[in-house]
Design a protein around this motif. Structure first.
Motif, PDB file in Angstrom:
ATOM      1  N   HIS A  59       0.815  -1.210   0.000  1.00  0.00           N
ATOM      2  CA  HIS A  59       0.000   0.000   0.000  1.00  0.00           C
ATOM      3  C   HIS A  59       0.850   1.261   0.000  1.00  0.00           C
ATOM      4  O   HIS A  59       0.328   2.356  -0.193  1.00  0.00           O
ATOM      5  CB  HIS A  59      -0.971   0.005   1.181  1.00  0.00           C
ATOM      6  N   ARG A  75      -2.514  -2.901   8.682  1.00  0.00           N
ATOM      7  CA  ARG A  75      -2.415  -1.894   7.616  1.00  0.00           C
ATOM      8  C   ARG A  75      -3.270  -0.672   7.917  1.00  0.00           C
ATOM      9  O   ARG A  75      -2.883   0.461   7.639  1.00  0.00           O
ATOM     10  CB  ARG A  75      -2.837  -2.506   6.287  1.00  0.00           C
ATOM     11  N   TYR A  76      -4.451  -0.882   8.488  1.00  0.00           N
ATOM     12  CA  TYR A  76      -5.365   0.230   8.741  1.00  0.00           C
ATOM     13  C   TYR A  76      -5.276   0.741  10.174  1.00  0.00           C
ATOM     14  O   TYR A  76      -6.050   1.596  10.576  1.00  0.00           O
ATOM     15  CB  TYR A  76      -6.802  -0.212   8.440  1.00  0.00           C
ATOM     16  N   SER A 117      -0.760   2.339   9.601  1.00  0.00           N
ATOM     17  CA  SER A 117      -1.331   3.459   8.861  1.00  0.00           C
ATOM     18  C   SER A 117      -0.624   4.756   9.248  1.00  0.00           C
ATOM     19  O   SER A 117      -0.288   4.959  10.422  1.00  0.00           O
ATOM     20  CB  SER A 117      -2.820   3.577   9.168  1.00  0.00           C
ATOM     21  N   MET A 146      -7.356   5.876  11.709  1.00  0.00           N
ATOM     22  CA  MET A 146      -8.490   5.810  10.790  1.00  0.00           C
ATOM     23  C   MET A 146      -9.741   5.394  11.558  1.00  0.00           C
ATOM     24  O   MET A 146      -9.695   4.523  12.428  1.00  0.00           O
ATOM     25  CB  MET A 146      -8.214   4.810   9.662  1.00  0.00           C
ATOM     26  N   SER A 169     -12.199   2.896   2.444  1.00  0.00           N
ATOM     27  CA  SER A 169     -10.947   2.446   1.840  1.00  0.00           C
ATOM     28  C   SER A 169     -11.088   1.053   1.240  1.00  0.00           C
ATOM     29  O   SER A 169     -10.675   0.809   0.102  1.00  0.00           O
ATOM     30  CB  SER A 169      -9.815   2.465   2.868  1.00  0.00           C
TER      31      SER A 169
END
Length: 455
Positions: free
Chosen positions: A249, A343-344, A348, A352, A360
């Motif tokens: 990403h 990842r989130y 990140s 989030m 997303s």
């Protein structure tokens, strides 16, 4: 000479893969997945494009974390219905000469003795063009259907996988000597019994006396893929994998994964270039940038609301429907996959909310990088990812099947070839030889599996 870009097609023997909602596209032929002719056409298309392999994912359960139900997954064909990926490979191999095949088989529920025979059979039938994507499986519904009350914990699944690999190495590398099958009609001996050996494996999870049921195949051990990027998954990849598949990403995160896995491989006595790394990628290619943007708008109009949340729930164990849209999503250790959640959250660049995560994951392409633009622009971006991260190539998803693959093959590949970064013809030999060089059909002597060879 510039580093060559390697391409695999990323697929699954199911009604839909990761292009949630796009089964509705009028040009999609995904519904033909039950037809062998569909897979033959796919393999021949990929060979025309000089792809290294068709990489076949698999899953042993329903994505039923979201809203506590499998309904969203079924409505939007989230990798269901799904068929066995291994059974389509021999027909595709018969219809091609060079294309290789990597098939996903989990170690958590498959017994190593039977699995070893299946992979040896595929290696024989493809003349050495087979790889195995080693996964540990992550869905509670799969655990229940294999008779367990709950999933085995994340790290314990990798402990089981380590022993599983030890068993199959012993079967593939050490059970039959190269000269065991002699077919001596004069003496009436097909196989020399003195050259076939038990493996006498006695471990925590498996007891396998052996010997292996099959005679040695062209590669003996299939090319080993691994697709986990958690800390435990990276350690497992560094020890066992010859190819690693990772979602990317950002340049920074992908370079971290690549460098970390290769550094750990060195600690196991391997070389950094003993491991090829492939990044998940989707593309939207137009004859112009404007045309590509119009395609993106069309695909977005068909995208699914709930499907991506269903697959996110399966990957992470988190039901996004239970969070307030304005609430920050924080990392929680679960026994599902850990990389997608990280990842989130902790990976990140900013905190989030549940709402932001939903938006997303709903984007076209989901977690994978999506390159949109003219063929020149997409080629530029592919080269940039290679140069900035150290990857070796891409596992290429296709948003519209087979149109997205044809766009890359007909428009992008010629540009990459002109730049000298994509092959113009296949190398000869097995899958491992195509990846690592002529004469290297067998595991490298530096690979831990080589230590189990009969001496």
């Amino acid at each position: 000479m510039a580093k060559q870009i390697r391409l695999n097609a990323f697929d699954v023997n199911a009604a839909m893969h990761n292009s949630h909602g796009l089964w509705k596209h009028p040009e999609s032929e995904r519904y033909r997945y039950k037809d062998l002719k569909y897979w033959v056409e796919m393999a021949q298309l990929l060979e025309r494009g000089l792809f290294d392999a068709l990489f076949l994912a698999d899953v042993y359960g329903f994505y039923d974390i979201y809203r506590g139900s499998r309904d969203a997954a079924l409505r939007d064909a989230i990798q269901a219905p799904i068929n066995d990926p291994s059974l389509i490979i021999p027909t595709m191999a018969y219809a091609t000469k060079h294309l290789s095949f990597a098939v996903t088989v989990p170690t958590t529920y498959e017994q190593p003795y039977a699995h070893a025979r299946r992979m040896t059979t595929l290696d024989h039938l493809t003349n050495g063009r087979i790889g195995w994507n080693v996964v540990t499986s992550f869905l509670p519904s799969a655990a229940r259907n294999f008779g367990l009350d709950k999933m085995i914990s994340h790290d314990e699944r990798y402990d089981i996988a380590d022993e599983y690999l030890e068993v199959v190495y012993k079967l593939w590398e050490g059970s039959w000597e190269d000269e065991a099958v002699i077919r001596d009609a004069v003496r009436g001996i097909y196989t020399d019994p003195s050259k076939v050996h038990e493996i006498h494996h006695e471990g925590k999870h498996y007891r396998v006396p052996g010997p292996h049921l099959s005679e040695p195949s062209p590669q003996r051990t299939p090319v080993l893929y691994q697709a986990g990027a958690s800390p435990r998954g990276r350690a497992f990849a560094a020890k066992h994998a010859e190819c690693v598949f990772i979602d990317g990403h950002s340049y920074e995160s992908m370079k971290f994964y690549v460098d970390d896995i290769r550094a750990q491989a060195v600690a196991y006595g391997r070389h950094p270039d003993d491991i090829k790394v492939f990044m998940a990628l989707s593309t939207i290619v137009g004859t112009t940038a404007k045309e590509a943007e119009e395609k993106l708008r069309e695909l977005t109009s068909l995208s699914s609301e709930e499907g991506p949340q269903a697959i996110y729930g399966g990957y992470t164990g988190i039901d996004l429907s239970k969070g307030d849209p304005n609430q920050i999503l924080t990392f929680q250790a679960t026994d599902h996959g850990q990389t997608v959640l990280a990842r989130y959250t902790k990976m990140s660049p900013k905190e989030m909310t549940y709402g932001e995560v939903i938006e997303s994951v709903k984007k076209i392409g989901g977690r994978a990088v999506v390159l949109t633009g003219s063929a020149e622009q997409v080629a530029d971006q592919m080269q940039t990812w290679m140069e900035k991260t150290g990857i070796d190539g891409f596992n290429l998803g296709h948003l519209v099947t087979p149109g997205s693959l044809k766009e890359v093959i007909d428009l992008v590949v010629p540009i990459l070839q002109e730049r000298g970064v994509y092959k113009r013809e296949y190398e000869q030999g097995t899958m491992r030889e195509k990846l690592f060089g002529a004469g290297q059909s067998r595991l490298s002597e530096r690979h831990p599996g080589a230590s189990y060879r009969y001496k």
